[in-house]
Write a protein that holds these residues in place. Structure first.
Motif, PDB file in Angstrom:
ATOM      1  N   PHE A  65      61.876  21.391 -11.558  1.00  0.00           N
ATOM      2  CA  PHE A  65      61.688  21.751 -12.968  1.00  0.00           C
ATOM      3  C   PHE A  65      62.120  23.200 -13.199  1.00  0.00           C
ATOM      4  O   PHE A  65      62.824  23.516 -14.156  1.00  0.00           O
ATOM      5  CB  PHE A  65      60.228  21.558 -13.389  1.00  0.00           C
ATOM      6  N   LEU A  66      61.705  24.062 -12.267  1.00  0.00           N
ATOM      7  CA  LEU A  66      62.048  25.472 -12.409  1.00  0.00           C
ATOM      8  C   LEU A  66      63.564  25.680 -12.347  1.00  0.00           C
ATOM      9  O   LEU A  66      64.137  26.458 -13.106  1.00  0.00           O
ATOM     10  CB  LEU A  66      61.346  26.296 -11.315  1.00  0.00           C
ATOM     11  N   ARG A  67      64.218  24.960 -11.451  1.00  0.00           N
ATOM     12  CA  ARG A  67      65.682  25.093 -11.352  1.00  0.00           C
ATOM     13  C   ARG A  67      66.343  24.706 -12.674  1.00  0.00           C
ATOM     14  O   ARG A  67      67.228  25.392 -13.152  1.00  0.00           O
ATOM     15  CB  ARG A  67      66.214  24.191 -10.233  1.00  0.00           C
ATOM     16  N   ARG A  68      65.905  23.591 -13.219  1.00  0.00           N
ATOM     17  CA  ARG A  68      66.511  23.159 -14.482  1.00  0.00           C
ATOM     18  C   ARG A  68      66.239  24.186 -15.581  1.00  0.00           C
ATOM     19  O   ARG A  68      67.090  24.477 -16.417  1.00  0.00           O
ATOM     20  CB  ARG A  68      65.983  21.774 -14.880  1.00  0.00           C
ATOM     21  N   LYS A  69      65.034  24.740 -15.529  1.00  0.00           N
ATOM     22  CA  LYS A  69      64.688  25.745 -16.534  1.00  0.00           C
ATOM     23  C   LYS A  69      65.553  26.997 -16.369  1.00  0.00           C
ATOM     24  O   LYS A  69      66.030  27.571 -17.355  1.00  0.00           O
ATOM     25  CB  LYS A  69      63.197  26.101 -16.424  1.00  0.00           C
ATOM     26  N   GLN A  70      65.772  27.380 -15.138  1.00  0.00           N
ATOM     27  CA  GLN A  70      66.599  28.566 -14.888  1.00  0.00           C
ATOM     28  C   GLN A  70      68.033  28.358 -15.372  1.00  0.00           C
ATOM     29  O   GLN A  70      68.655  29.276 -15.906  1.00  0.00           O
ATOM     30  CB  GLN A  70      66.595  28.914 -13.383  1.00  0.00           C
ATOM     31  N   ILE A  71      68.537  27.152 -15.157  1.00  0.00           N
ATOM     32  CA  ILE A  71      69.888  26.856 -15.657  1.00  0.00           C
ATOM     33  C   ILE A  71      69.909  27.012 -17.174  1.00  0.00           C
ATOM     34  O   ILE A  71      70.832  27.609 -17.747  1.00  0.00           O
ATOM     35  CB  ILE A  71      70.318  25.424 -15.255  1.00  0.00           C
TER      36      ILE A  71
END
Lengths: 731, 110
Positions: A532-538
């Protein structure tokens, strides 16, 4: 004889009457230079014209013209297409030489089947800069197309006496009413792509995957995404077999996939054309450009004028080295090659002859291919003198900036080189040149991963880097977070370290300073929170990129979460590491929609696309500065070293310097690991804050429909989640 | 390369046979230009043509331009899939109406 008809040509004596001559086609028959004066082994020829350089069709024949400052003799070598041996070799009679230029018209050639080259005689004296070898047949630097690598990775004839064969090209393409689009640069959203990688994957589901032509089948996609400019990684003819080797572990062939190694500057890569095997790459590429223009998409070429494919003193002689080594290359006093490019040699760009070639080349691509702009690879080299020292007023860069044919083309520099010259912010611009803003990338990445002490720089970056481009404006800044070099956006948040083992160089190649953060696990993981965090960072990255002043550039596939499995230097892979897997589009549909929405938002709001820097004043009397900065407290930016969050507000009344009324936009960026409450600046005239983006929301809820943004719960403050970005619209 | 000319109703039908490339394009052009002089309905039957080179494609476009200048119409008939692919990739296809069968071409122009 295959390509030269041996019939005798007699001069016609009948001349057209003077009064009808202008309308009468036979006027062409009375020019005496349309007829041969010499014959060699049955092939007829005559003195040629020194200009233009290259091979040009003239009535009844082809004019050949090539220069060398130090050759003692030159021979024209003619082949029928694909033949093992030339059908004739014609030495240039000395009286055909004009200064350093050898020129000749040869008659009755089949231009479609003709392949031509040259032998240059002269001293082999490397210490003096000369490397002549008349046993080698040389490509014409001005050739309009090249044979020899007609089909991608088709095994060449390794014993060919002439591996890269100069050819002519039909230059009568029917453009109808096409014209370069000439968008203001601040309105561009650039999409950097590799021709083959874009559609080669079977999931691309196109005909002729991996070719120029296949791009046409994805125009609909590009339009849906909203980009209005594609930047093609090198498409000048290069040799994918250069330095090829099997991967010692997998046995898979490693090749030159990216193409940053030019064999010929005037020829499109035949292996990228579905019709390359028929020699129709020129028409195919022009057709794609015409179609892209018709759909409102500009085309920028990534051009590599810093070196050639001939390598250093151990490399192959293909063209330049054998024609005029000392002219074309920067040489050490001992006659070795300067290596400012990191690839063996350095093109001698500020030699007047080479400078003219570069100018001729770009003019040709602008005029004949309707190219909208150029991005110059390792452009700092173009500003080096012949001895390698940096010039304060480089004539090549000045020529390009003031050239009438290139007047509307975008000129973009990668403002550094491999010799340590780093000119981001100081590249000689002449009011024209833009730059790949490497500092934008570095600062954004550091800020996004939560580094301390980034606020001061971020404030500059989102404004179009006035600290770097104060006099040049935000349009000098091509903003990007990712490009072909380095991690993809997904990998930037999935890997701390590069993983280049597949390149078979023991993970030594590729940059080490990636400013990346894996969000808690290296590489793929099942951890829901990390993903989730990765997608948010993108989304955080894309959101900031698309609301920054300057010109945004997106790397192909970042809008669908493309990964290169942690490899940050995939130059050698003709496989899934580079090929865009279109199934990601379905898997990460929300990311695509998010990017699409942000692009629409950028296009809808002129306040995001200023061509001039902010003044930090209220010059239209709206009660607000054109831009203002905020922290968790409105009007109070916290730029202290420990701060990881800030906000800015763009006053809509100041859009396009007050010429257009736009909404007011407020962007809050919190890279702290806990949520923070931001006080909102109050809006005048009864306007209210609405939420366009909140990256803390799951998947599709992260972005709202343009124009239908819901009001914020409170008009006095918003809660910006941990490591999140919010974009509000005041209207 | 061979060219046969015939007339169906008021339509000039050019049947080409063989390859149209730099060696034959000149003959093809001459034959077709002569045959279509003043005609404004033209069918080129390419069902017996295996390959069109760049020069061959240009002959077709040149003919198209001439017929179009008279507000005429030109239809290509029986173009093989491979040639269609090449014409698609190089943009030439956009200028022409294509039909599979001669009778469809005739209908198109009637």
């Amino acid at each position: 004889m295959a390509t030269a008809k041996a019939k005798t040509t007699k001069a016609k004596t009948k001349a057209a009457p003077v009064e009808t001559a202008i309308l009468d086609k036979s006027i062409t028959d009375i020019r005496i230079d349309y007829y041969p004066t010499h014959e060699h082994e049955g092939v007829k020829f005559r003195r040629g014209h020194a200009m233009p350089f290259g091979a040009t069709t003239v009535p009844n024949g082809v004019n050949f013209s090539i220069s060398s400052s130090a050759a003692t003799a030159c021979t024209l070598v003619l082949f029928d297409r694909g033949a093992d041996k030339p059908f004739v070799e014609i030495p240039f009679p000395d009286e055909f030489r004009v200064g350093d230029v050898y020129c000749m018209i040869v008659f009755d050639l089949d231009v479609e089947r003709l392949e031509y080259g040259y032998r240059m005689d002269g001293p082999f004296a490397p210490e003096l800069g000369h490397r002549f070898d008349k046993s080698v047949i040389l490509s014409d630097p001005y050739a309009r197309s090249l044979g020899g690598r007609d089909t991608w990775l088709a095994e060449p004839n390794w014993d060919d006496v002439y591996p890269y064969r100069s050819r002519l090209a039909f230059e009568d393409f029917d453009w109808e009413n096409d014209h370069p689009l000439e968008y203001p640069i601040e309105d561009l959203v650039i999409y950097e792509m590799h021709v083959r990688a874009f559609t080669k994957h079977e999931n691309a589901k196109v005909k002729n995957g991996g070719t120029f032509s296949a791009i046409k089948q994805k125009i609909k996609y590009l339009k849906e995404l909203g980009v209005n400019c594609i930047e093609l990684m090198p498409i000048y003819e290069y040799d994918e077999w250069e330095n090829s080797k099997p991967n010692p572990v997998t046995g898979e062939m490693l090749v030159n996939f990216w193409g940053y190694s030019t064999v010929n500057f005037f020829s499109p890569k035949a292996g990228y054309a579905a019709t390359g095997k028929f020699g129709m790459q020129v028409d195919e590429l022009k057709t794609v450009i015409k179609e892209l223009h018709k759909n409102g998409i500009e085309v920028i070429l990534d051009v590599v004028f810093n070196h050639t494919a001939e390598g250093d003193h151990r490399g192959h002689t293909i063209s330049f080295r054998g024609i005029d080594n000392k002219t074309y290359y920067m040489l050490t006093p001992e006659g070795y090659y300067f290596n400012f490019s990191g690839t063996g040699n350095t093109l001698n760009c500020n030699n007047p002859v080479v400078r003219d070639m570069v100018l001729d080349c770009l003019r040709y691509w602008a005029a004949d291919y309707h190219i909208d702009g150029f991005r110059f690879d390792l452009a700092a080299i173009l500003g080096r003198a012949q001895d390698g020292s940096p010039l304060s007023n480089p004539p090549l860069l000045e020529s390009l900036a003031y050239d009438p044919i290139l007047a509307k083309c975008k000129l973009i520099a990668e403002a550094w080189d491999a010799g340590g010259l780093y000119q981001v912010g100081t590249f000689p611009a002449y009011g024209r040149w833009a730059e790949w803003n490497g500092k934008y990338r570095d600062t954004l990445r550091k800020f996004l991963k939560g580094d301390e002490g980034q606020i001061g720089e971020m404030v500059q970056r989102i404004q179009g880097s006035p600290d770097l481009y104060y006099y040049r404006g935000p349009t000098a800044s091509i903003n990007f977070i990712t490009c072909h070099d380095g991690f993809t956006l997904y990998d930037t948040f999935a890997y701390n370290e590069k993983h280049n083992e597949a390149n078979a160089e023991d993970n030594r190649d590729g940059a080490n300073d990636n400013n990346s953060w894996n969000c808690g696990a290296e590489g793929e993981t099942d951890d829901i929170e990390i993903n989730f965090l990765r997608r948010k960072q993108i989304k955080n990255a894309l959101a900031i990129l698309l609301v920054s002043q300057g010109v945004p550039m997106i790397l192909m596939g970042d809008e669908m979460g493309r990964t290169k499995q942690g490899n940050n230097n995939t130059y050698c892979h003709d496989n899934e590491l580079n090929w865009l897997d279109w199934s990601l589009l379905k898997k990460n549909q929300h990311l695509f929609e998010f990017t699409q929405s942000l692009i629409r938002f950028r296009k809808a709001h002129p306040v995001l696309r200023s061509s001039t820097h902010f003044t930090h004043t209220d010059y239209v009397g709206s009660g607000y500065q054109d831009i203002s900065f905020h922290g968790t407290n409105a009007w109070a930016l916290d730029g202290s070293p420990g701060s990881r969050s800030f906000a800015f507000m763009l006053d809509g009344e100041h859009a396009k310097q007050g010429a257009i009324k736009d909404d007011t936009i407020y962007v809050a960026m919190n890279m702290y690991w806990e949520g923070l409450s931001f006080d909102l600046p109050p809006l005048s005239n009864g306007r209210q804050w609405h939420v366009f983006v909140n990256t803390d929301m799951p998947e599709k809820e992260a972005v709202n429909t343009l124009g239908k943004e819901p009001r914020t719960d409170s008009q006095s403050h918003v809660l910006v989640g941990p490591r999140s970005v919010m974009i509000l619209v005041g209207k | 390369m061979k060219v046969n000319i015939k007339t169906i109703k008021d339509i000039t039908v050019i049947e080409a046979e063989g390859n149209i490339d730099s060696r034959t394009a000149g003959d093809f052009e001459k034959a077709t230009v002569d045959a279509t002089q003043g005609e404004d309905k033209v069918i080129i039957d390419l069902s017996q043509v295996e390959f069109l080179s760049s020069a061959g494609l240009r002959s077709l476009l040149m003919l198209y331009r001439q017929v179009k200048a008279r507000n005429g119409k030109i239809v290509l008939v029986g173009v093989s899939e491979e040639i269609q692919d090449v014409m698609e990739n190089t943009g030439f296809i956009n200028f022409f109406t294509l039909t599979e069968l001669l009778e469809d071409g005739v209908k198109e122009l009637s």
